[in-house]
Design a protein around this motif. Structure first.
Motif, PDB file in Angstrom:
ATOM      1  N   PHE A  14      11.487   0.606  -4.050  1.00  0.00           N
ATOM      2  CA  PHE A  14      11.657   0.720  -5.500  1.00  0.00           C
ATOM      3  C   PHE A  14      12.658   1.822  -5.825  1.00  0.00           C
ATOM      4  O   PHE A  14      12.709   2.844  -5.150  1.00  0.00           O
ATOM      5  CB  PHE A  14      10.316   1.020  -6.175  1.00  0.00           C
ATOM      6  N   ASP A  18      14.475   0.538 -11.583  1.00  0.00           N
ATOM      7  CA  ASP A  18      13.760  -0.738 -11.598  1.00  0.00           C
ATOM      8  C   ASP A  18      12.886  -0.885 -12.835  1.00  0.00           C
ATOM      9  O   ASP A  18      12.232   0.062 -13.265  1.00  0.00           O
ATOM     10  CB  ASP A  18      12.880  -0.872 -10.350  1.00  0.00           C
ATOM     11  N   VAL A  21       9.959  -5.501 -10.005  1.00  0.00           N
ATOM     12  CA  VAL A  21      10.624  -6.162  -8.884  1.00  0.00           C
ATOM     13  C   VAL A  21       9.817  -7.395  -8.493  1.00  0.00           C
ATOM     14  O   VAL A  21       8.620  -7.304  -8.218  1.00  0.00           O
ATOM     15  CB  VAL A  21      10.747  -5.211  -7.670  1.00  0.00           C
ATOM     16  N   LYS A  56       5.765  -9.410 -11.616  1.00  0.00           N
ATOM     17  CA  LYS A  56       6.650  -8.404 -11.024  1.00  0.00           C
ATOM     18  C   LYS A  56       5.854  -7.160 -10.654  1.00  0.00           C
ATOM     19  O   LYS A  56       4.871  -6.815 -11.312  1.00  0.00           O
ATOM     20  CB  LYS A  56       7.779  -8.046 -11.985  1.00  0.00           C
ATOM     21  N   HIS A  58       5.425  -3.045  -9.938  1.00  0.00           N
ATOM     22  CA  HIS A  58       5.862  -1.735 -10.413  1.00  0.00           C
ATOM     23  C   HIS A  58       5.112  -0.675  -9.621  1.00  0.00           C
ATOM     24  O   HIS A  58       3.961  -0.890  -9.223  1.00  0.00           O
ATOM     25  CB  HIS A  58       5.525  -1.533 -11.899  1.00  0.00           C
TER      26      HIS A  58
END
Length: 244
Positions: A14, A18, A21, A56, A58
């Motif tokens: 990461f 970002d 992702v 996603k 984090h």
């Protein structure tokens, strides 16, 4: 690779920029097998090391809280913050606190107002030491092997004016070591200028550094050098008193 190594690989994938992702991108960054990544990422979500929102991943708030428990970082930020705030009130430009990790500066604190310059620095982000004033301040007061290693390798260009000559960088570091101040002139990004100073430990090596950055159209780094150097010295003195 051990399980711990794979978990670390995932966390290190990461970046500060970002905004989430996806699984495919995380697999590309880590190079882990799909089944392995699927299993580990699920376990890391359960362990609150990662959050998963709308498909996603984090880095989690729990991970941030764990990081803030690191005694060195916490003490440094607590001590430095009042002096960083004073610098901001004096300059009304972006103020940074950073530590060295390898050949990079890691930004651990950043203060900027509504009109702050669009600097490439990010809280928790990294930049090469040679391309920033704060990085040069750290490098000028780093152990000789660290300085030698940076000077012996190619210097990456981040902007048209990034210093990529080892000899020129060496002269800048020598000047910084003599004056206690390092400067950047549009080297990390076009339009950004900066002045930095080291926070020195008892061995006269940098434990951290601070800087003030602003747009070249209005900020004059050399005008504020003395204030930045004085703030760095006060942070160092306060840290020394705490550890006595």
């Amino acid at each position: 690779m051990s399980v711990v190594g794979k978990v670390t690989l995932i966390l290190d994938a990461f970046t500060a920029d970002d905004r989430g992702v996806g699984f495919a991108e995380l697999q590309r960054r880590t190079g882990l097998a799909k089944a392995t990544l699927h299993r580990l990422s699920g376990e890391m979500v359960e362990a609150r090391l990662l959050d998963r929102v709308d498909g996603k991943f984090h880095l989690s708030g729990h991970l941030f809280a764990l990081g803030m428990r690191a005694s060195v970082e916490r003490s440094l930020i607590e001590v430095a913050t009042p002096f960083l705030e004073d610098l901001y009130e004096r300059t009304h430009e972006t103020v940074h606190l950073g530590r060295r990790e390898g050949a990079e500066v890691v930004y651990v604190a950043k203060i900027g107002g509504h009109r702050q310059a669009r600097a490439p620095s990010r809280l928790g982000g990294r930049l090469p030491l040679h391309a920033t004033a704060i990085g040069k301040a750290l490098l000028a007061f780093a152990p000789d092997p660290v300085r030698g290693e940076v000077l012996s390798k190619p210097l990456a260009r981040l902007a048209p004016r990034t210093v990529t000559s080892a000899e020129l960088l060496r002269r800048q570091l020598d000047e910084a070591a003599e004056t206690g101040l390092a400067y950047e002139a549009e080297e990390s990004a076009v339009g950004i200028v900066c002045v930095g100073a080291p926070v020195l430990g008892a061995d006269d090596l940098a434990v951290a550094a601070i800087s003030v950055a602003g747009p070249v159209t209005r900020f004059q780094p050399r005008k504020h050098g003395a204030a930045v150097r004085a703030a760095a010295a006060e942070i160092a003195l306060t840290l020394a008193r705490r550890s006595a």
